[in-house]
Design an enzyme around this catalytic site. Structure first.
Site, mmCIF file in Angstrom:
data_model
loop_
_atom_site.group_PDB
_atom_site.id
_atom_site.type_symbol
_atom_site.label_atom_id
_atom_site.label_comp_id
_atom_site.label_asym_id
_atom_site.label_seq_id
_atom_site.Cartn_x
_atom_site.Cartn_y
_atom_site.Cartn_z
ATOM 1 N N CYS A 1 14.097 11.251 5.661
ATOM 2 C CA CYS A 1 14.002 10.733 6.858
ATOM 3 C C CYS A 1 15.525 10.797 7.432
ATOM 4 O O CYS A 1 15.721 11.340 8.246
ATOM 5 C CB CYS A 1 13.806 9.093 7.278
ATOM 6 N N GLU B 1 10.282 1.816 10.205
ATOM 7 C CA GLU B 1 11.103 2.865 9.931
ATOM 8 C C GLU B 1 10.770 4.081 9.962
ATOM 9 O O GLU B 1 9.970 3.934 9.366
ATOM 10 C CB GLU B 1 11.798 2.813 8.670
ATOM 11 N N GLU C 1 10.064 16.550 14.493
ATOM 12 C CA GLU C 1 10.061 16.583 12.944
ATOM 13 C C GLU C 1 9.623 17.745 12.164
ATOM 14 O O GLU C 1 8.524 17.648 11.830
ATOM 15 C CB GLU C 1 10.254 15.637 12.925
ATOM 16 N N LYS D 1 0.165 -1.415 0.069
ATOM 17 C CA LYS D 1 0.152 0.140 0.057
ATOM 18 C C LYS D 1 0.652 1.031 -0.149
ATOM 19 O O LYS D 1 1.478 1.776 1.019
ATOM 20 C CB LYS D 1 -1.094 0.252 0.989
HETATM 21 P P1 NAD Z 1 2.554 8.239 7.033
HETATM 22 O O1 NAD Z 1 2.679 7.719 8.821
HETATM 23 O O2 NAD Z 1 1.980 9.975 7.254
HETATM 24 O O3 NAD Z 1 2.183 7.887 6.059
HETATM 25 C C1 NAD Z 1 3.197 6.745 5.941
HETATM 26 C C2 NAD Z 1 1.619 5.646 4.687
HETATM 27 O O4 NAD Z 1 1.123 4.740 5.820
HETATM 28 C C3 NAD Z 1 0.951 6.486 4.014
HETATM 29 O O5 NAD Z 1 1.146 5.224 2.889
HETATM 30 C C4 NAD Z 1 0.068 5.933 4.401
HETATM 31 O O6 NAD Z 1 -1.419 6.142 3.770
HETATM 32 C C5 NAD Z 1 -0.185 4.755 6.019
HETATM 33 N N1 NAD Z 1 -0.649 5.335 6.458
HETATM 34 C C6 NAD Z 1 -1.380 6.634 7.415
HETATM 35 N N2 NAD Z 1 -1.819 6.445 8.476
HETATM 36 C C7 NAD Z 1 -2.679 4.618 8.581
HETATM 37 C C8 NAD Z 1 -2.761 4.092 9.610
HETATM 38 N N3 NAD Z 1 -3.334 4.439 10.480
HETATM 39 N N4 NAD Z 1 -3.008 2.464 9.127
HETATM 40 C C9 NAD Z 1 -2.884 2.107 8.445
HETATM 41 N N5 NAD Z 1 -1.434 3.048 7.364
HETATM 42 C C10 NAD Z 1 -1.385 4.076 7.641
HETATM 43 O O7 NAD Z 1 4.539 9.135 6.665
HETATM 44 P P2 NAD Z 1 3.925 9.738 5.167
HETATM 45 O O8 NAD Z 1 3.681 11.356 5.621
HETATM 46 O O9 NAD Z 1 3.780 9.031 4.032
HETATM 47 O O10 NAD Z 1 5.535 10.017 5.038
HETATM 48 C C11 NAD Z 1 6.975 11.272 6.073
HETATM 49 C C12 NAD Z 1 7.205 10.131 6.740
HETATM 50 O O11 NAD Z 1 8.032 9.142 6.597
HETATM 51 C C13 NAD Z 1 8.468 11.042 8.042
HETATM 52 O O12 NAD Z 1 8.123 11.465 9.502
HETATM 53 C C14 NAD Z 1 9.765 10.475 8.157
HETATM 54 O O13 NAD Z 1 10.295 10.657 8.707
HETATM 55 C C15 NAD Z 1 9.350 8.917 7.648
HETATM 56 N N6 NAD Z 1 10.426 8.030 7.512
HETATM 57 C C16 NAD Z 1 10.833 7.362 7.528
HETATM 58 C C17 NAD Z 1 12.540 7.402 7.376
HETATM 59 C C18 NAD Z 1 12.929 5.593 8.255
HETATM 60 O O14 NAD Z 1 13.317 4.455 6.788
HETATM 61 N N7 NAD Z 1 13.142 5.658 8.982
HETATM 62 C C19 NAD Z 1 11.840 6.844 5.486
HETATM 63 C C20 NAD Z 1 11.078 7.976 5.196
HETATM 64 C C21 NAD Z 1 10.411 8.294 5.711
#
Ligand code: NAD
Length: 481
Positions: A292, A258, A385, A182
């Site tokens: 990230c 992650e 962040e 997803k």
């Molecule tokens: P997000 O958590 O908003 O969304 C990530 C994914 O989760 C999306 O596909 C979203 O639709 C899904 N999602 C959201 N709520 C959900 C729920 N309740 N249940 C299941 N799925 C759900 O994150 P984002 O805004 O897409 O990405 C940015 C964040 O990701 C930042 O915090 C960044 O630091 C982090 N990030 C971490 C890494 C790492 O390797 N540690 C890498 C890239 C990004």
């Protein structure tokens, strides 16, 4: 580019009952497509298809067949390289060069790396002495085989859409699982192209499935709370990780997370300052800070502090060729932190607002690369962040203080240390609460190394054999000889 669900080896056509949501180009805010939103029934169908694949042709494959299949997927992506780059640029607005040199090559690299690791992986065996009651000492042979976990949900973010999706899909498939991916609702296009590549590579139907949609109370949550899902690999915000974990707890579903970061850079007075400045420009502003691993907190030894601030400020003001925030909502969040910083008493050394280009980008979601100083360590701007092109710079006086400031955060993803003192580098790096510490470099990655975060930045490690370990379960077999 048309996004579509891919379930059981077929792309689902949209019909009158399909709910669609708009796909927006972040460069100029225009709607460029419509994306289907998976409902519960669609997610159920994907879980059933994945289970059937495990019980059928995909479940019968061995490591060598899967390694060949993964290389074939990599070949198929390579053959359509430009289409993948176009789709990634269109969804994210990132500079083309970034997509062509990082995102798509790394996605190809992910499939090749895990295929090769699978082939090279050693098995364990132990010979065990068994005291015999009549014949003296006997022997047993213990050996382990690794079995896939089953149906794996992969949920990924928008910042490096294909790179981060394949970082989990490739090892999950290598280990023999059936996958339901997803991708972020903001970036569905390269995931759809990936489904086409996997289809063209001839994987049995149901081995890889793709559903599109939102997260909360939608496709993401339907998938991660599904009782038919055997493991969850998630990349995204720490708060989302908590929400997923609460749901997963009901089924004791294993998770690999992650999550977010607030990454520090430590610049010691003995550092090569030119390298530290160029390295920090990269680590703070690449992909407009939407990686990230980006640096948002910089600590500079006091004797070089003024020079460092002046030069980084000048470099930030020189930047012109940068992409937008992913969405209007994310732009508003980043700008709210720019305002908060001023309310908290920051000095804005560079940026701090919205740029004006005089072209279509003025309707898009850009914010200025921003350098801040003057905030106390406890300020929200220094602790939370932001995930935009911004860093705060503060001075330090001693090595002890530098380590303490770096570790004063709920996050622990990555850190960078700039020093020419070899002893200091080795002394400081292991004391930082982070999954990865770069010395005199940033974002230099070897896919065989462990990757993940400490504290609120993640659970578990992926990369190399760590990924294959998460996506499989050892079974010990004991044979009395
Ligand atoms: P997000 O958590 O908003 O969304 C990530 C994914 O989760 C999306 O596909 C979203 O639709 C899904 N999602 C959201 N709520 C959900 C729920 N309740 N249940 C299941 N799925 C759900 O994150 P984002 O805004 O897409 O990405 C940015 C964040 O990701 C930042 O915090 C960044 O630091 C982090 N990030 C971490 C890494 C790492 O390797 N540690 C890498 C890239 C990004």
């Amino acid at each position: 580019m048309r996004a579509a669900h891919y379930i059981g080896g077929a792309f689902l056509p949209d019909d009158a009952t399909t709910t669609m949501f708009p796909l927006v180009d972040p460069v100029d805010g225009t709607t460029v497509g419509q994306v289907p939103e998976a409902d519960r029934e669609t997610v159920d169908a994907a879980v059933r298809a994945a289970r059937a694949a495990l019980e059928g042709a995909w479940g019968a494959t061995g490591p060598e067949e899967r390694a060949i299949a993964l290389h074939r997927i990599a070949d198929t992506i390579q053959a359509r390289f430009d289409a993948f780059v176009d789709a990634e640029v269109s969804d994210t607005g990132k500079p083309r060069e970034l997509a062509a040199t990082v995102d798509i090559p790394r996605a190809i690299g992910n499939f090749r790396a895990f295929a090769d690791l699978l082939r090279a992986r050693p098995e364990h065996s132990w010979s065990t002495a068994v005291p015999g009651w009549s014949t003296g000492t006997g022997q047993a042979l213990n050996y382990t085989v690794r079995r896939p976990l089953g149906v794996v949900a992969v949920v990924s973010p928008w910042n490096l859409p294909l790179l981060l999706l394949t970082w989990k899909v490739a090892p999950a498939l290598a280990a023999g699982n059936a996958v339901i991916a997803k991708p972020s609702e903001e970036t569905p296009s390269t995931a759809t192209l990936l489904a086409e590549a996997i289809d063209a590579a001839g994987l049995p139907g149901g081995a890889f499935n793709l559903v599109h949609g939102h997260g909360t109370d939608a496709a993401g949550a339907f998938l991660t709370s599904h009782p038919g899902v055997d493991a969850i690999a998630f990349t995204g915000e720490s708060a989302t990780g908590s929400a997923i974990m609460r749901e997963a707890a009901g089924h004791l579903t294993p998770v690999s997370f992650e999550l977010g970061g607030k990454n520090p850079a430590l610049v010691f007075a003995d550092a090569d300052l030119d390298a530290a400045i160029e390295g920090t420009v990269r680590s703070a502003f690449t992909h407009s800070g939407q990686i990230c691993l980006c640096t948002e907190r910089v600590y500079v030894e006091r004797s070089r502090y003024e020079e460092f601030v002046t030069r980084i400020g000048a470099r930030a003001r020189e930047l012109t060729d940068y992409g937008p925030m992913i969405s209007a909502a994310h732009r508003d969040k980043v700008l709210s932190y720019y305002r908060l910083a001023v309310e908290e008493g920051a000095t804005v050394v560079a940026g701090g607002g919205v740029p004006h280009f005089g072209d279509r980008r003025d309707q898009g979601f850009h914010v200025e690369p921003t350098v801040l100083t003057g905030l106390p360590q406890h300020a929200r701007t220094v602790q939370e962040e932001i995930f935009g092109p911004v860093c705060h710079i503060a001075p330090f006086d001693t090595e002890e203080e530098a380590v303490r400031l770096a570790n004063d955060s709920r996050y622990g993803l990555a850190a960078t240390v700039w020093t020419r003192d070899l002893s200091r580098a080795h002394r400081v790096a292991p004391r930082i609460d982070a999954g990865i510490v770069w010395v005199n470099c940033w974002n230099l990655r070897d896919l065989r190394t462990p990757f993940g975060g400490a504290k609120d930045s993640g659970i578990g490690r992926e990369g190399g054999t760590w990924s294959l370990d998460f996506f499989s379960e050892p079974v010990n077999i004991c044979v009395q000889v």
